[in-house]
Design an enzyme around this catalytic site. Structure first.
Site, short mmCIF file in Angstrom:
data_model
loop_
_atom_site.label_atom_id
_atom_site.label_comp_id
_atom_site.label_asym_id
_atom_site.label_seq_id
_atom_site.Cartn_x
_atom_site.Cartn_y
_atom_site.Cartn_z
N GLY A 173 0.76 -1.25 0.00
CA GLY A 173 0.00 0.00 0.00
C GLY A 173 0.79 1.29 0.00
O GLY A 173 0.28 2.32 -0.44
N ASP B 37 0.98 3.22 4.53
CA ASP B 37 -0.17 3.85 3.88
C ASP B 37 -1.23 4.25 4.91
O ASP B 37 -1.73 5.37 4.92
CB ASP B 37 -0.78 2.91 2.82
N ASP C 69 -4.53 1.38 11.12
CA ASP C 69 -5.91 1.06 11.48
C ASP C 69 -5.91 0.66 12.97
O ASP C 69 -5.96 1.51 13.84
CB ASP C 69 -6.37 -0.06 10.54
N THR C 70 -5.78 -0.62 13.29
CA THR C 70 -5.70 -1.02 14.70
C THR C 70 -4.34 -0.67 15.30
O THR C 70 -4.21 -0.56 16.52
CB THR C 70 -5.89 -2.55 14.84
N GLY C 71 -3.32 -0.54 14.47
CA GLY C 71 -1.97 -0.22 14.94
C GLY C 71 -1.08 -1.43 15.13
O GLY C 71 0.12 -1.30 15.37
N LYS D 112 -6.79 5.79 11.06
CA LYS D 112 -8.17 5.65 11.54
C LYS D 112 -8.08 5.67 13.07
O LYS D 112 -8.10 4.62 13.72
CB LYS D 112 -8.77 4.32 11.08
P1 5GP Z 1 -3.49 -2.42 11.27
O1 5GP Z 1 -2.47 -3.45 11.64
O2 5GP Z 1 -3.10 -1.02 11.68
O3 5GP Z 1 -4.86 -2.79 11.76
O4 5GP Z 1 -3.66 -2.51 9.74
C1 5GP Z 1 -2.91 -1.85 8.84
C2 5GP Z 1 -3.15 -2.44 7.46
O5 5GP Z 1 -4.55 -2.74 7.24
C3 5GP Z 1 -2.80 -1.43 6.41
O6 5GP Z 1 -1.43 -1.46 6.10
C4 5GP Z 1 -3.69 -1.86 5.26
O7 5GP Z 1 -3.07 -2.90 4.55
C5 5GP Z 1 -4.92 -2.42 5.92
N1 5GP Z 1 -6.04 -1.46 5.95
C6 5GP Z 1 -6.67 -0.97 7.05
N2 5GP Z 1 -7.66 -0.14 6.71
C7 5GP Z 1 -7.66 -0.06 5.36
C8 5GP Z 1 -8.46 0.66 4.39
O8 5GP Z 1 -9.38 1.43 4.71
N3 5GP Z 1 -8.16 0.45 3.09
C9 5GP Z 1 -7.15 -0.37 2.69
N4 5GP Z 1 -6.94 -0.51 1.38
N5 5GP Z 1 -6.38 -1.06 3.56
C10 5GP Z 1 -6.63 -0.90 4.88
#
Ligand code: 5GP
Length: 175
Positions: free
Chosen positions: A42, A98, A101-103, A129
């Site tokens: 991403g 990119d 989200d949860t981190g 987010k």
């Molecule tokens: P985390 O570990 O912070 O929950 O997730 C991060 C990853 O989730 C990002 O690098 C991405 O790949 C994916 N992700 C989370 N939200 C989105 C979104 O709204 N759109 C897209 N395309 N990917 C997301």
């Protein structure tokens, strides 16, 4: 199928990337080469734009991770699927994401990279987010905070689609 609705326009992204690059260039001036680590897939467009606007010496690396899933539920556990090619020992490192989200992904990466004795590890993400963040993770450079919606474009996909849209968009539900 209609195009995703514009959430952040191409010109707003460009202005913000300029600002982030100026701030990073200032913060890392006279600190030697900065290692930028893009998290695939991403971040590839963001990293390309950001890195070309820096006025400091920089070296580009990529890393790829995948989240463990139980059925369709993401567990929060993260696995490294591609590593950097060069040692980061003694280097200043900036992880370029990119979206946070949860981190969990960023936290995993920070811990893993810090264990390799770099001079420093900081983080830069285009999108956050904030309402969904589950773990305490430091974001040093942030493009935009967004709501809890699935976004695409500027490197981000939905099932590999819409990655090359020039703007950040939201897919509207079918009527
Ligand atoms: P985390 O570990 O912070 O929950 O997730 C991060 C990853 O989730 C990002 O690098 C991405 O790949 C994916 N992700 C989370 N939200 C989105 C979104 O709204 N759109 C897209 N395309 N990917 C997301």
């Amino acid at each position: 199928m209609q195009n995703p609705k514009v959430l952040i326009s191409e010109s707003d992204i460009s202005t913000r990337v300029d600002e982030l690059a100026a701030q990073i260039s200032k913060d890392y001036a006279n600190k030697g080469e900065l290692v930028l680590i893009g998290v695939l897939k991403g971040s590839f467009i963001f990293l390309a734009d950001l890195s070309r606007r820096l006025s400091i010496p920089r070296h580009i690396e990529f890393i790829a991770v995948s989240s463990y899933e139980h059925g369709s539920i993401r567990s929060g556990a993260v696995r490294l699927v591609m590593d950097v090619r060069r040692s980061i020992e003694g280097k200043h490192v900036l992880v370029v994401e990119d979206i946070v989200d949860t981190g969990h992904t960023l936290l995993y990466l920070i811990d893993m990279l810090k264990s390799r004795n770099p001079a420093s590890v900081k983080t830069c993400t285009l999108l956050h987010k904030a309402h969904r963040t589950e773990v305490d993770v430091e974001i040093d450079y942030l493009g935009f905070n967004i709501a809890d919606e699935w976004v695409v474009g500027y490197g981000l996909d939905y099932d590999e689609k819409d990655r090359t849209l020039p703007y950040i968009g939201v897919i509207e539900p079918e009527e």
